[in-house]
Scaffold this active site. Structure first.
Site, PDB file in Angstrom:
ATOM      1  N   CYS A 201       7.789  10.779  -2.838  1.00 25.26           N
ATOM      2  CA  CYS A 201       7.460  10.148  -1.500  1.00 25.26           C
ATOM      3  C   CYS A 201       8.509   9.002  -1.437  1.00 25.26           C
ATOM      4  O   CYS A 201       8.740   8.404  -2.528  1.00 25.26           O
ATOM      5  CB  CYS A 201       6.226   9.501  -1.809  1.00 25.26           C
ATOM      6  SG  CYS A 201       5.395   8.764  -0.269  1.00 25.26           S
TER       7      CYS A 201
ATOM      8  N   CYS B 114       4.703   2.109  -2.809  1.00 23.05           N
ATOM      9  CA  CYS B 114       3.382   1.707  -3.424  1.00 23.05           C
ATOM     10  C   CYS B 114       3.452   1.524  -4.874  1.00 23.05           C
ATOM     11  O   CYS B 114       3.666   2.590  -5.402  1.00 23.05           O
ATOM     12  CB  CYS B 114       2.336   2.582  -2.985  1.00 23.05           C
ATOM     13  SG  CYS B 114       2.563   3.267  -1.230  1.00 23.05           S
TER      14      CYS B 114
ATOM     15  N   CYS C  39       1.664   3.906  -7.154  1.00 30.28           N
ATOM     16  CA  CYS C  39       1.513   5.153  -7.005  1.00 30.28           C
ATOM     17  C   CYS C  39       2.757   6.004  -7.968  1.00 30.28           C
ATOM     18  O   CYS C  39       3.651   6.076  -7.840  1.00 30.28           O
ATOM     19  CB  CYS C  39       1.738   5.718  -5.489  1.00 30.28           C
ATOM     20  SG  CYS C  39       1.685   7.447  -5.578  1.00 30.28           S
TER      21      CYS C  39
ATOM     22  N   CYS D  96     -10.808  17.136   0.293  1.00 24.09           N
ATOM     23  CA  CYS D  96      -9.749  16.298   0.897  1.00 24.09           C
ATOM     24  C   CYS D  96      -8.162  16.468   0.368  1.00 24.09           C
ATOM     25  O   CYS D  96      -8.226  16.890  -0.660  1.00 24.09           O
ATOM     26  CB  CYS D  96     -10.065  14.828   0.586  1.00 24.09           C
ATOM     27  SG  CYS D  96      -8.754  13.540   0.937  1.00 24.09           S
TER      28      CYS D  96
ATOM     29  N   CYS E 228     -12.033   7.125   6.920  1.00 26.04           N
ATOM     30  CA  CYS E 228     -12.236   6.822   5.510  1.00 26.04           C
ATOM     31  C   CYS E 228     -11.231   6.050   5.224  1.00 26.04           C
ATOM     32  O   CYS E 228     -10.042   6.117   5.209  1.00 26.04           O
ATOM     33  CB  CYS E 228     -12.011   8.227   4.869  1.00 26.04           C
ATOM     34  SG  CYS E 228     -12.116   8.124   3.050  1.00 26.04           S
TER      35      CYS E 228
ATOM     36  N   ARG F 277     -17.657   5.335  -1.842  1.00 33.11           N
ATOM     37  CA  ARG F 277     -17.050   6.338  -2.663  1.00 33.11           C
ATOM     38  C   ARG F 277     -16.523   5.840  -4.042  1.00 33.11           C
ATOM     39  O   ARG F 277     -15.662   4.974  -4.114  1.00 33.11           O
ATOM     40  CB  ARG F 277     -16.212   7.297  -2.280  1.00 33.11           C
ATOM     41  CG  ARG F 277     -16.652   7.818  -0.859  1.00 33.11           C
ATOM     42  CD  ARG F 277     -16.009   9.211  -0.500  1.00 33.11           C
ATOM     43  NE  ARG F 277     -16.279   9.390   0.876  1.00 33.11           N
ATOM     44  CZ  ARG F 277     -17.069  10.167   1.293  1.00 33.11           C
ATOM     45  NH1 ARG F 277     -17.659  10.995   0.253  1.00 33.11           N
ATOM     46  NH2 ARG F 277     -17.317  10.469   2.561  1.00 33.11           N
TER      47      ARG F 277
HETATM   48  N1  SAM Z   1       0.626   9.348   0.999  1.00 35.31           N
HETATM   49  C1  SAM Z   1      -0.755   8.986   1.828  1.00 35.31           C
HETATM   50  C2  SAM Z   1      -0.826   7.397   1.901  1.00 35.31           C
HETATM   51  O1  SAM Z   1      -0.527   6.714   0.919  1.00 35.31           O
HETATM   52  O2  SAM Z   1      -1.818   7.238   2.895  1.00 35.31           O
HETATM   53  C3  SAM Z   1      -1.519   9.571   1.082  1.00 35.31           C
HETATM   54  C4  SAM Z   1      -1.895   9.873  -0.495  1.00 35.31           C
HETATM   55  S1  SAM Z   1      -2.273   8.349  -1.221  1.00 35.31           S
HETATM   56  C5  SAM Z   1      -1.702   9.049  -2.919  1.00 35.31           C
HETATM   57  C6  SAM Z   1      -3.847   8.062  -1.315  1.00 35.31           C
HETATM   58  C7  SAM Z   1      -4.620   6.704  -1.824  1.00 35.31           C
HETATM   59  O3  SAM Z   1      -4.364   7.148  -3.225  1.00 35.31           O
HETATM   60  C8  SAM Z   1      -3.588   5.606  -1.625  1.00 35.31           C
HETATM   61  O4  SAM Z   1      -3.854   5.059  -0.406  1.00 35.31           O
HETATM   62  C9  SAM Z   1      -4.344   4.701  -2.961  1.00 35.31           C
HETATM   63  O5  SAM Z   1      -5.274   4.208  -2.569  1.00 35.31           O
HETATM   64  C10 SAM Z   1      -4.703   5.798  -3.805  1.00 35.31           C
HETATM   65  N2  SAM Z   1      -4.018   6.002  -5.174  1.00 35.31           N
HETATM   66  C11 SAM Z   1      -2.634   6.086  -5.330  1.00 35.31           C
HETATM   67  N3  SAM Z   1      -2.256   5.997  -6.719  1.00 35.31           N
HETATM   68  C12 SAM Z   1      -3.320   5.518  -7.325  1.00 35.31           C
HETATM   69  C13 SAM Z   1      -3.724   4.959  -8.727  1.00 35.31           C
HETATM   70  N4  SAM Z   1      -2.740   4.971  -9.521  1.00 35.31           N
HETATM   71  N5  SAM Z   1      -4.993   4.359  -8.935  1.00 35.31           N
HETATM   72  C14 SAM Z   1      -5.645   4.538  -7.949  1.00 35.31           C
HETATM   73  N6  SAM Z   1      -5.676   4.491  -6.692  1.00 35.31           N
HETATM   74  C15 SAM Z   1      -4.538   5.463  -6.308  1.00 35.31           C
HETATM   75  C1  DTB Z   2      -9.020   7.415  -2.214  1.00 36.20           C
HETATM   76  O1  DTB Z   2      -9.294   6.286  -1.977  1.00 36.20           O
HETATM   77  N1  DTB Z   2      -8.907   7.827  -3.819  1.00 36.20           N
HETATM   78  C2  DTB Z   2      -8.318   9.172  -3.840  1.00 36.20           C
HETATM   79  C3  DTB Z   2      -8.380   9.769  -2.234  1.00 36.20           C
HETATM   80  N2  DTB Z   2      -8.851   8.636  -1.554  1.00 36.20           N
HETATM   81  C4  DTB Z   2      -7.367  10.551  -1.628  1.00 36.20           C
HETATM   82  C5  DTB Z   2      -7.105   9.464  -4.406  1.00 36.20           C
HETATM   83  C6  DTB Z   2      -6.968   8.807  -5.744  1.00 36.20           C
HETATM   84  C7  DTB Z   2      -5.734   8.952  -6.220  1.00 36.20           C
HETATM   85  C8  DTB Z   2      -5.546   8.590  -7.696  1.00 36.20           C
HETATM   86  C9  DTB Z   2      -4.137   8.692  -8.297  1.00 36.20           C
HETATM   87  C10 DTB Z   2      -3.908  10.231  -8.472  1.00 36.20           C
HETATM   88  O2  DTB Z   2      -4.620  11.006  -8.858  1.00 36.20           O
HETATM   89  O3  DTB Z   2      -2.508  10.450  -8.136  1.00 36.20           O
HETATM   90 FE1  SF4 Z   3       3.490   7.625  -1.002  1.00 40.47          FE
HETATM   91 FE2  SF4 Z   3       1.876   7.405  -3.024  1.00 40.47          FE
HETATM   92 FE3  SF4 Z   3       2.649   5.481  -1.239  1.00 40.47          FE
HETATM   93 FE4  SF4 Z   3       1.062   7.589  -0.449  1.00 40.47          FE
HETATM   94  S1  SF4 Z   3       0.315   6.236  -1.979  1.00 40.47           S
HETATM   95  S2  SF4 Z   3       2.619   6.485   0.483  1.00 40.47           S
HETATM   96  S3  SF4 Z   3       2.133   9.103  -1.787  1.00 40.47           S
HETATM   97  S4  SF4 Z   3       3.974   6.360  -2.679  1.00 40.47           S
END
Ligand code: SAM
Ligand code: DTB
Ligand code: SF4
Length: 331
Positions: free
Chosen positions: A54, A58, A61, A98, A190, A262
């Site tokens: 990506c 973030c 992430c 999802c 959501c 959730r």
């Molecule tokens: N790329 C899209 C976005 O960012 O909107 C969708 C996928 S993104 C992985 C969805 C959500 O996962 C993020 O907004 C964040 O709140 C959550 N997330 C990602 N990494 C995480 C982590 N290490 N711990 C907890 N939540 C996480």
């Molecule tokens: C949300 O708030 N939590 C979920 C779902 N929406 C998409 C994702 C959590 C992702 C945690 C990090 C991972 O597994 O990559």
């Molecule tokens: Fe990309 Fe992760 Fe940020 Fe979603 S949360 S926009 S997958 S870097």
């Protein structure tokens, strides 16, 4: 029955968030009973349909291309692979599916056409279908709606003030804009956040303030605890205390009594008693399956045992839909 409010002040929210924790749980639990069946917990399944690589930054992430993590990059899955996973999830008792993609935004290309096909397929097997694909225009949201999308996940993650400490490649307003596009396409919203990013209580209060004062509350509010991943800038963040998770859940429940709150990422770090307190405080959904998108989650058997021990019952699909429509007509 208490009224649904969209005019909460920061002071009111701070007072709720900072109240003695057992009082806070009691108040949230009371409201929860007025609006929902407290024994009912929705079981949802996540699937990463496009993983890693990506362009965003973030800092929590593991899927951001710029951080060296163990995530295996994968292009968009086939519709067949996704349907296989969805059927498996349904058979295991899940009612919401999802699909997540590591995209900054949706582009009008063949990948999006394939996602529309997946949405059609998952809707066709009677599950609530949700997507989280990054930023979205109103037109794209309408296409998803026409394909049968039930909900769209797009988290605010933290407060507006703290946002730029966590993400620099987009703004809070971009996020709010997408939420508006989703709402205008009549898709269930959501949106929630993550705690443990190094934010202050004020930031948590600020994020809840924004969510609870949207023109309409999100139907679904995920509360995530950071899962620290090696290679990301937040890899060394200390674990948040479960009491902070409980304060977030209870405050969200009080501010947005009809929403599905959730208990999302972070359950892997919690025992049964801690999760029970989260349900007591108003959480009424979990993600099941041994993986979230890329990080581990408790195993299914352990969750089944938890449902038995706590006398919880899985919530059926589309239960909120009729009530939501009614509220809109009344409102
Ligand atoms: N790329 C899209 C976005 O960012 O909107 C969708 C996928 S993104 C992985 C969805 C959500 O996962 C993020 O907004 C964040 O709140 C959550 N997330 C990602 N990494 C995480 C982590 N290490 N711990 C907890 N939540 C996480
Ligand atoms: C949300 O708030 N939590 C979920 C779902 N929406 C998409 C994702 C959590 C992702 C945690 C990090 C991972 O597994 O990559
Ligand atoms: Fe990309 Fe992760 Fe940020 Fe979603 S949360 S926009 S997958 S870097």
């Amino acid at each position: 029955m208490s009224v649904i409010r969209n005019d909460w002040t920061r002071e009111e929210i701070a007072e709720i968030y900072n109240s003695p924790v057992l009082e806070l749980i009691y108040r949230a639990a009371t409201l929860h009973r007025e609006h929902n069946d407290p024994q009912e917990v929705q079981v949802c399944t996540l699937l990463s349909v496009k993983t890693g690589g990506c362009p965003e930054d973030c800092s929590y992430c593991p899927q951001a291309a710029r951080y060296q993590t163990d995530v295996k990059v994968h292009k968009l899955l086939s519709t067949e692979e996704v349907m296989h996973k969805a059927l498996e999830a349904k058979a295991a008792g899940s009612t919401r599916f999802c699909m997540g993609a590591a995209w900054r935004e949706v582009r009008d290309n063949r990948d999006f056409d394939r996602v529309l096909e997946m949405v059609k397929g998952v809707n066709g097997i009677g599950m609530e279908v949700c997507c989280t694909l990054g930023m979205l225009t109103e037109e794209q949201a309408k296409k998803l709606k026409d394909a049968g999308l039930y909900a769209y996940n797009h988290n605010l993650d933290t407060s507006e003030d703290h946002y730029e400490e966590i993400i620099s490649t987009r703004t809070y307003d971009d996020r709010l804009n997408t939420l508006e596009n989703v709402r205008n396409a009549d898709i269930s919203v959501c949106s929630g956040g993550i705690i443990g990013l190094g934010e202050q209580d004020e930031d948590r209060i600020g994020m809840l303030h924004t969510l609870a004062n949207l023109p309409e509350h999100p139907e679904s509010v995920p509360v995530n605890a950071l899962v620290p991943v090696e290679g990301t800038p937040l890899e060394d963040q200390p674990r948040v205390s479960v009491w902070e998770m409980i304060r977030m859940i209870a405050t969200a429940r009080i501010l947005m009594p009809r929403a599905m709150v959730r208990l999302s990422a972070g359950r892997i770090m919690m025992n049964l008693e801690e999760q029970a307190l989260c349900f007591m405080a108003g959480a009424n959904s979990i993600f099941a399956g041994d993986k979230l998108l890329t990080t581990p989650n408790p195993d299914v058997v352990q969750d089944e045992e938890m449902f038995q021990t706590l006398n919880l019952k899985p919530r059926e699909a589309f239960k909120g839909a009729a009530a939501e429509k009614l509220v809109r007509v009344e409102g």
